[in-house]
Design a protein around this motif. Sequence first.
Motif, PDB file in Angstrom:
ATOM      1  N   GLN A 132       0.800  -1.283   0.218  1.00 48.26           N
ATOM      2  CA  GLN A 132       0.160  -0.051  -0.393  1.00 48.26           C
ATOM      3  C   GLN A 132       0.729   1.036   0.011  1.00 48.26           C
ATOM      4  N   TRP A 133       1.888   0.808   1.254  1.00 47.71           N
ATOM      5  CA  TRP A 133       2.759   2.592   1.162  1.00 47.71           C
ATOM      6  C   TRP A 133       2.813   2.950  -0.845  1.00 47.71           C
ATOM      7  N   ASP A 158       0.222   5.385  -1.676  1.00 50.81           N
ATOM      8  CA  ASP A 158       0.883   6.402  -0.245  1.00 50.81           C
ATOM      9  C   ASP A 158       1.219   7.657  -0.537  1.00 50.81           C
ATOM     10  N   PHE A 159       2.924   6.595  -0.224  1.00 53.37           N
ATOM     11  CA  PHE A 159       3.768   7.247  -0.126  1.00 53.37           C
ATOM     12  C   PHE A 159       5.121   7.525  -1.481  1.00 53.37           C
ATOM     13  N   GLY A 217      17.595  -0.953  -3.211  1.00 53.50           N
ATOM     14  CA  GLY A 217      16.407  -0.266  -2.781  1.00 53.50           C
ATOM     15  C   GLY A 217      15.046  -0.507  -2.668  1.00 53.50           C
ATOM     16  N   SER A 277      17.099  -5.567   1.542  1.00 57.37           N
ATOM     17  CA  SER A 277      17.244  -4.849   1.920  1.00 57.37           C
ATOM     18  C   SER A 277      15.362  -3.938   1.448  1.00 57.37           C
ATOM     19  N   GLY A 278      15.415  -4.502  -0.247  1.00 59.65           N
ATOM     20  CA  GLY A 278      14.185  -4.398  -0.892  1.00 59.65           C
ATOM     21  C   GLY A 278      13.105  -3.228  -0.482  1.00 59.65           C
ATOM     22  N   MET A 279      12.547  -2.003  -0.206  1.00 58.81           N
ATOM     23  CA  MET A 279      11.645  -1.870   0.753  1.00 58.81           C
ATOM     24  C   MET A 279      10.030  -1.620   0.037  1.00 58.81           C
ATOM     25  N   GLN A 290      10.670  -6.474   1.413  1.00 58.18           N
ATOM     26  CA  GLN A 290      11.070  -6.016   2.492  1.00 58.18           C
ATOM     27  C   GLN A 290       9.699  -7.015   2.910  1.00 58.18           C
ATOM     28  N   ASP A 291       8.239  -6.365   2.788  1.00 55.22           N
ATOM     29  CA  ASP A 291       7.413  -6.944   3.510  1.00 55.22           C
ATOM     30  C   ASP A 291       7.232  -7.957   2.636  1.00 55.22           C
TER      31      ASP A 291
END
Lengths: 465, 187
Positions: free
Chosen positions: A232-233, A236-237, A388, A393-395, A398-399
Amino acid sequence: MLESTPKSQKPQTKALPDGTTIDDLIDLDMREVQLRVMADKDIYDLEMEKIFSKTWILLGHESEIPNEADFMIRDMGTDQVIVTRGKGDEVNVLLNVCPHRGMRVCTAEAGNKRTHKCIYHGWAFKTNGDFIGSPVAKEEMHGNLRPKSELGLKKAKVELYGGLIFANFDTDGQTFEDYLGDMKWYYDMLFCRTDRGLEALGPPQRFIIDANWKTASEQAAADGYHTITLHQWLGDFAGFNEGDIEASMMGVEVTSKTGHAMRCQPVANKFKMLAAGFADGSLSIEEKLELLPPPGVTKEMLSQLKTHLDDDQLALLVDQPPQVGGMFPNILVAFIYAPQPDGTILGLTSLHTYTPRGPDKLEFTNWIFAEKDAPEELKNKIRKVTTGLLGTSGMIEQDDSDTWPHMTRNAKGPMGREFTLKYQAINSLPRPKDWAGPAEAYDGFTKDDTQWNWWLRWYELMTAE
Amino acid sequence: MTAHTPTSQSVENTEKRVFFGTDLYNKITETLYEEAMLLDELRLEEWAEFLATDLIYKAPLRLSVQRAEQYKSIVHSMNHFDEDYSSLMGRIARLTQTQSAWAEDPPSRTRHFVSNILVWETDKPNEFAVKSNGLLTRNRFEEDRMQVISYVRNDILREVDDKLKLAKREIVFDMAVLGTQNLSIFL
């Protein structure tokens, strides 16, 4: 939906030690799979035999072993192999088991060796696995019961596809051409579109997740739906799709009996600023390519695309490229457009394998690619931004990697294991009009069909004689 | 070619060493302890204040190679972390400002152990090369065991207005295949 033979006409398939058959685990009519498959040791053992010893497995890219006698260690299921470079384009895949006493012949993960000598008793092998000899020749320590030709390292069949190294120990089994099947048309757009092709920007990231290999692999078979909630981020982000992740679930999902799948997402849906020109036909293919080159392709390379792809492939690559998906059994393919803070859109190319390390453990292997001809500055940017978002460490990922262990754990409870994974979001739309590509093509919102086809391939192999 | 695992500093370089017990050494040590506390207490915005705006933060890959080829053991062409100040700020913001950074929600319980601190002066009078061993224990959910990750850090700390800031960090792990499901935490 692909056709599957009704259960009543199927012979009862190989039983697990407790009497369960594969048909008990998968309900072809209801499109459900028992959660038990995500942690069960007996099922896992059968998968190693029926899937990982029978189908083509991705081991890496030839650019990782550029020089003669370079080697690297990789895994085919639970068998470890040495991948070696011979002369020129020759790549060998050899079981890393000494035919003498079963010792691991190659103990380093990578290097350059013309002769692979087992450190235990000194049996030596060429880069193609042929047996050279054993120490103290006059004593005939390898005996004379078997000729030297039978004492080499076990060799797998090898295919290079766009530089990707695939191997298969089933020498009489499926050809690589059949393995790719009609999905090749789509993968060619990604892996075989420029003169010099892709290169791995370095060795892969490798890390361990306490989860069954299928939790990750069935997701790779094009689960678009999870993006809305788990990631979701991104909307949203991070501003992906200009905040509207749900809109990027629209597109065409392609898949076949191979179990491979790709999601082709319209660029116009993803980037609203491009939408007008892309969707209304006012821009030519050339103009679109200039505006948004495919991931990793620079403007200088655009002319190469035309020599490697046909008109239909080029049109699809420009308007609606295959972006995320997988290849059976355990590969994730990611060609992602990542919006950058400076307003540009960076194309990222990454492949993962989810290598089984036991019923409740997998190795996540992540390669990052760029076109060989891309300028160094672009390669560095691709490397940095991909690191990244994807991998260790991938954002984004990682989820994902924090989700799969829960599924595996849930598959162990006496109640949980009887529960089912459900693939009942069925696409009911007709094949998109004028769709030029082969294979099954599902239009509209992302549904469960591609993943279900992955399970049908799993079923086919698990029940094969 | 050296057969050693390369690091940014050499113990033979005693001329520039900032020795144990000196005021500067103590200050650097305390700064690293404070940093560990902030990370373990999930005070990421405060940790961000410790980061210099030109920070380079990387964790190269490791390869298990023969002793004669140890110089290849640290792979700089590919990293587990490949960050700068603004990308780290993005990570911190994702974790602290969104409601869907699931990899750390519920958060990991971590303990950063910092030891074996060695300090050198550099060519810049206000910058110091700092090597420290790190041991991270990490626990999530109701797991009945700890993840343990060990590494060495090669840092450059910069003193500005009497405050030390992190200007460069290289995290060199000891595992070629990392035994953790992700790096949604910082080291």
